[in-house]
Scaffold this motif. Structure first.
Motif, PDB file in Angstrom:
ATOM      1  N   GLY A  45     -14.923  48.456 108.459  1.00 42.48           N
ATOM      2  CA  GLY A  45     -15.614  49.834 109.108  1.00 42.48           C
ATOM      3  C   GLY A  45     -16.775  50.326 108.311  1.00 42.48           C
ATOM      4  N   LYS A  46     -16.926  50.092 106.985  1.00 40.04           N
ATOM      5  CA  LYS A  46     -18.168  50.568 106.511  1.00 40.04           C
ATOM      6  C   LYS A  46     -19.322  49.846 106.940  1.00 40.04           C
ATOM      7  CE  LYS A  46     -15.438  52.005 102.157  1.00 40.04           C
ATOM      8  NZ  LYS A  46     -15.159  51.865 100.804  1.00 40.04           N
ATOM      9  N   VAL A  47     -20.426  50.527 106.690  1.00 39.61           N
ATOM     10  CA  VAL A  47     -21.651  49.895 107.459  1.00 39.61           C
ATOM     11  C   VAL A  47     -22.676  50.134 106.185  1.00 39.61           C
ATOM     12  CG1 VAL A  47     -22.130  51.654 108.883  1.00 39.61           C
ATOM     13  CG2 VAL A  47     -23.018  49.361 109.429  1.00 39.61           C
ATOM     14  N   VAL A  48     -23.540  49.124 106.293  1.00 38.80           N
ATOM     15  CA  VAL A  48     -24.955  49.263 105.597  1.00 38.80           C
ATOM     16  C   VAL A  48     -26.184  48.782 106.538  1.00 38.80           C
ATOM     17  CG1 VAL A  48     -26.354  48.275 103.854  1.00 38.80           C
ATOM     18  CG2 VAL A  48     -24.258  48.816 103.324  1.00 38.80           C
ATOM     19  N   GLN A  49     -27.011  49.797 106.845  1.00 37.26           N
ATOM     20  CA  GLN A  49     -28.221  49.370 107.585  1.00 37.26           C
ATOM     21  C   GLN A  49     -29.251  48.856 106.777  1.00 37.26           C
ATOM     22  OE1 GLN A  49     -29.238  51.886 111.318  1.00 37.26           O
ATOM     23  NE2 GLN A  49     -31.199  52.233 109.931  1.00 37.26           N
ATOM     24  N   ALA A  50     -29.850  47.730 107.284  1.00 35.33           N
ATOM     25  CA  ALA A  50     -31.015  47.225 106.493  1.00 35.33           C
ATOM     26  C   ALA A  50     -32.129  46.498 107.369  1.00 35.33           C
ATOM     27  CB  ALA A  50     -30.401  46.062 105.540  1.00 35.33           C
ATOM     28  N   ASP A  51     -33.224  46.539 106.738  1.00 31.95           N
ATOM     29  CA  ASP A  51     -34.331  45.846 107.713  1.00 31.95           C
ATOM     30  C   ASP A  51     -34.435  44.353 107.648  1.00 31.95           C
ATOM     31  OD1 ASP A  51     -35.464  48.541 108.154  1.00 31.95           O
ATOM     32  OD2 ASP A  51     -35.897  48.575 105.726  1.00 31.95           O
ATOM     33  N   MET A  52     -33.918  43.941 106.630  1.00 36.37           N
ATOM     34  CA  MET A  52     -33.755  42.412 106.567  1.00 36.37           C
ATOM     35  C   MET A  52     -32.432  41.999 105.960  1.00 36.37           C
ATOM     36  SD  MET A  52     -36.404  40.069 104.388  1.00 36.37           S
ATOM     37  CE  MET A  52     -37.796  40.905 105.046  1.00 36.37           C
ATOM     38  N   ILE A  53     -32.161  40.570 106.081  1.00 31.71           N
ATOM     39  CA  ILE A  53     -31.021  40.237 105.061  1.00 31.71           C
ATOM     40  C   ILE A  53     -31.286  38.616 104.874  1.00 31.71           C
ATOM     41  CG2 ILE A  53     -28.541  39.369 105.406  1.00 31.71           C
ATOM     42  CD1 ILE A  53     -28.244  41.009 108.091  1.00 31.71           C
ATOM     43  N   LEU A  54     -31.219  38.453 103.467  1.00 33.57           N
ATOM     44  CA  LEU A  54     -31.346  37.353 102.884  1.00 33.57           C
ATOM     45  C   LEU A  54     -30.158  36.831 102.258  1.00 33.57           C
ATOM     46  CD1 LEU A  54     -33.413  35.366 101.322  1.00 33.57           C
ATOM     47  CD2 LEU A  54     -33.335  36.844  99.451  1.00 33.57           C
ATOM     48  N   SER A  55     -29.962  35.737 102.532  1.00 31.83           N
ATOM     49  CA  SER A  55     -28.543  34.646 102.275  1.00 31.83           C
ATOM     50  C   SER A  55     -28.801  33.982 101.041  1.00 31.83           C
ATOM     51  CB  SER A  55     -28.250  33.764 103.424  1.00 31.83           C
ATOM     52  OG  SER A  55     -26.988  33.185 102.910  1.00 31.83           O
ATOM     53  N   ALA A  56     -28.027  34.116 100.068  1.00 35.03           N
ATOM     54  CA  ALA A  56     -28.532  33.457  98.668  1.00 35.03           C
ATOM     55  C   ALA A  56     -26.830  32.925  97.989  1.00 35.03           C
ATOM     56  CB  ALA A  56     -29.086  34.273  97.600  1.00 35.03           C
ATOM     57  N   VAL A  57     -26.060  32.598  98.724  1.00 35.35           N
ATOM     58  CA  VAL A  57     -24.521  32.287  98.479  1.00 35.35           C
ATOM     59  C   VAL A  57     -24.564  30.663  97.928  1.00 35.35           C
ATOM     60  CG1 VAL A  57     -23.775  33.916 100.249  1.00 35.35           C
ATOM     61  CG2 VAL A  57     -23.907  31.484 100.984  1.00 35.35           C
ATOM     62  N   GLY A  58     -25.454  29.976  97.740  1.00 34.93           N
ATOM     63  CA  GLY A  58     -25.314  28.828  96.990  1.00 34.93           C
ATOM     64  C   GLY A  58     -26.023  27.637  97.893  1.00 34.93           C
ATOM     65  N   LEU A  59     -25.864  26.439  97.381  1.00 35.23           N
ATOM     66  CA  LEU A  59     -26.340  25.574  97.818  1.00 35.23           C
ATOM     67  C   LEU A  59     -25.320  24.174  98.029  1.00 35.23           C
ATOM     68  CD1 LEU A  59     -29.788  25.206  95.796  1.00 35.23           C
ATOM     69  CD2 LEU A  59     -29.505  25.858  98.098  1.00 35.23           C
ATOM     70  N   ARG A  60     -25.632  23.325  99.086  1.00 35.06           N
ATOM     71  CA  ARG A  60     -24.737  22.184  99.295  1.00 35.06           C
ATOM     72  C   ARG A  60     -25.895  21.015  99.174  1.00 35.06           C
ATOM     73  NH1 ARG A  60     -22.590  23.907 103.710  1.00 35.06           N
ATOM     74  NH2 ARG A  60     -20.921  24.613 103.101  1.00 35.06           N
ATOM     75  N   PRO A  61     -25.495  19.958  98.266  1.00 38.06           N
ATOM     76  CA  PRO A  61     -26.122  18.611  98.260  1.00 38.06           C
ATOM     77  C   PRO A  61     -26.324  18.007  99.604  1.00 38.06           C
ATOM     78  CG  PRO A  61     -24.628  18.914  96.454  1.00 38.06           C
ATOM     79  CD  PRO A  61     -24.147  19.876  97.454  1.00 38.06           C
ATOM     80  N   ARG A  62     -27.744  17.481  99.833  1.00 41.53           N
ATOM     81  CA  ARG A  62     -27.478  16.683 100.989  1.00 41.53           C
ATOM     82  C   ARG A  62     -27.102  15.308 100.939  1.00 41.53           C
ATOM     83  NH1 ARG A  62     -33.626  19.038 101.177  1.00 41.53           N
ATOM     84  NH2 ARG A  62     -33.591  20.887 102.367  1.00 41.53           N
TER      85      ARG A  62
END
Length: 384
Positions: free
Chosen positions: A227-244
């Motif tokens: 239920g806690k919330v953060v309001q943001a103008d933009m979201i950037l995902s940087a949770v890792g990479l998966r080999p192609r």
């Protein structure tokens, strides 16, 4: 008689490194480099600290396609996406139509950003930065923004967080780990690192994950901890990479976490090789710059007729977070041992010793980074 040809799939650092090294050894072998994008050359590591260093997307670009083609005397085919490999025929085919034969094929496919399965409105608008085109979109989207939420407190997430905070943006970083750089630092060092970046303006929301995202009036609402919330103008995902790996897997090439290669960077198919973020060398996937440099030199020598085993020395990684300069050389997870952490003035030194007292890894923060070369010389090679 035609000289055997080399086809390289991928125009990132791995692709261009092996081409450069091969051209040093063989001035005549025909080389074709296939790029799914523009095929220009740039330093990908610059993307995560370009704001603070005053770099624009255009200034990050080092050389265009024509310049690379001329410098290396190769054929570069931009916007050419390989969708199949015919191992029996020795050819690759393209989404745009047509095919190209090869004598030796090098897969430098890179990796894809991992996307968390977050429900809600606006999740399709979450950005990831994995190449220069992504970064250009990121910079354009930053215009008039104030608060940036980052998913992931790993190396790339922390570098972007530091870069954004240094330019005055409000930054909130979410991660399930109880500390930033959770895979690279012991807990004490993680706390030191967190405190330094917090002082620089980064707000860490650790030990939690974003449960849902909604979008209202142009703002993103990130819900967490029931239920806690953060309001943001933009979201950037940087949770890792998966080999192609899909292209290789469909062609019948052995795939594990990455495209499986031996110490000659050879796949399960004799005349097909792989290196860089897509490759797994003896169980190791190392998405960093130094492993690519070593792999590129070794593979070029092999293709040039001098079969060369890949050797990885100790390869410390510099984390580009000026708020807390950090150098890490993580120990092999298979090595049993423990961390010894020492606080020094404006810094921290963490050393990982095995049960016999041998050094197998380190983390240096702040003023301790001056010991990088001395400690690196004491580490065993990653691949002997």
């Amino acid at each position: 008689m035609n000289q055997p040809s080399v086809v390289v799939v991928g125009s990132g650092l791995a692709g261009y490194t092996v081409v450069r090294e091969l051209r040093k050894l063989d001035a005549a072998v025909p080389i074709t480099l296939l790029s799914a994008d523009h095929g220009s050359f740039y330093s990908k590591p610059m993307l995560s600290n370009a704001l603070a260093t005053g770099k624009t997307p255009d200034s990050i670009l080092s050389a265009g396609t024509m310049q690379m083609s001329g410098q290396l005397d190769i054929t570069v085919r931009p916007y050419t996406s390989v969708n199949a490999i015919d191992v029996a025929a020795g050819s690759v085919s393209f989404e745009e139509g047509g095919q190209l034969t090869y004598d030796r094929l090098v897969l430098a496919l890179g990796a894809d950003p991992i996307r968390l399965p977050i429900p809600g409105e606006g999740v399709d608008e979450i950005l990831s930065v994995n190449n220069l085109d992504d970064y250009r979109k990121f910079r354009e989207a930053l215009e008039s923004k104030r608060h940036i939420a980052i998913l992931g407190a790993g190396l790339i997430g922390c570098e972007f967080a530091n870069d954004l905070a240094a330019k005055g943006y409000q930054v909130s970083v979410f991660d399930l780990s109880p500390q930033p750089l959770g895979r690279l630092l012991p807990p004490e060092a993680g706390r030191f690192f967190r405190d330094k970046l917090t002082a620089a303006g980064v707000n860490f929301l650790l030990g939690t994950t974003v449960e849902r995202v909604s979008k209202e009036n142009g703002y993103y609402q990130l819900f967490y901890e029931g239920g806690k919330v953060v309001q943001a103008d933009m979201i950037l995902s940087a949770v890792g990479l998966r080999p192609r790996t899909r292209l290789a897997a469909v062609a019948g090439i052995q795939v594990n976490r990455g495209i499986a290669v031996n110490r000659y960077l050879q796949t399960s198919i004799q005349n097909i090789y792989a290196l860089g973020d897509c490759a797994e060398v003896e169980g190791k996937v190392l998405p960093f710059i130094l492993p690519i440099a070593h792999a590129g030199r070794a593979l070029a020598a092999t293709i040039a007729g001098n079969p060369t085993l890949l050797h990885y020395p100790a390869m410390p990684v510099m984390v580009k977070t000026p708020a807390c300069p950090t150098v890490v050389s993580p120990p092999d997870p298979a090595v049993q041992g423990e961390w010894e952490v020492v606080a020094i003035e404006n810094g921290m030194k963490a050393l990982y010793h095995d049960e016999a007292g041998n050094l197998h890894g380190f983390a240096l923060l702040g003023t301790a980074t001056v010991e990088r070369n001395t400690l690196a010389s004491r580490l065993p090679p990653v691949l002997a």
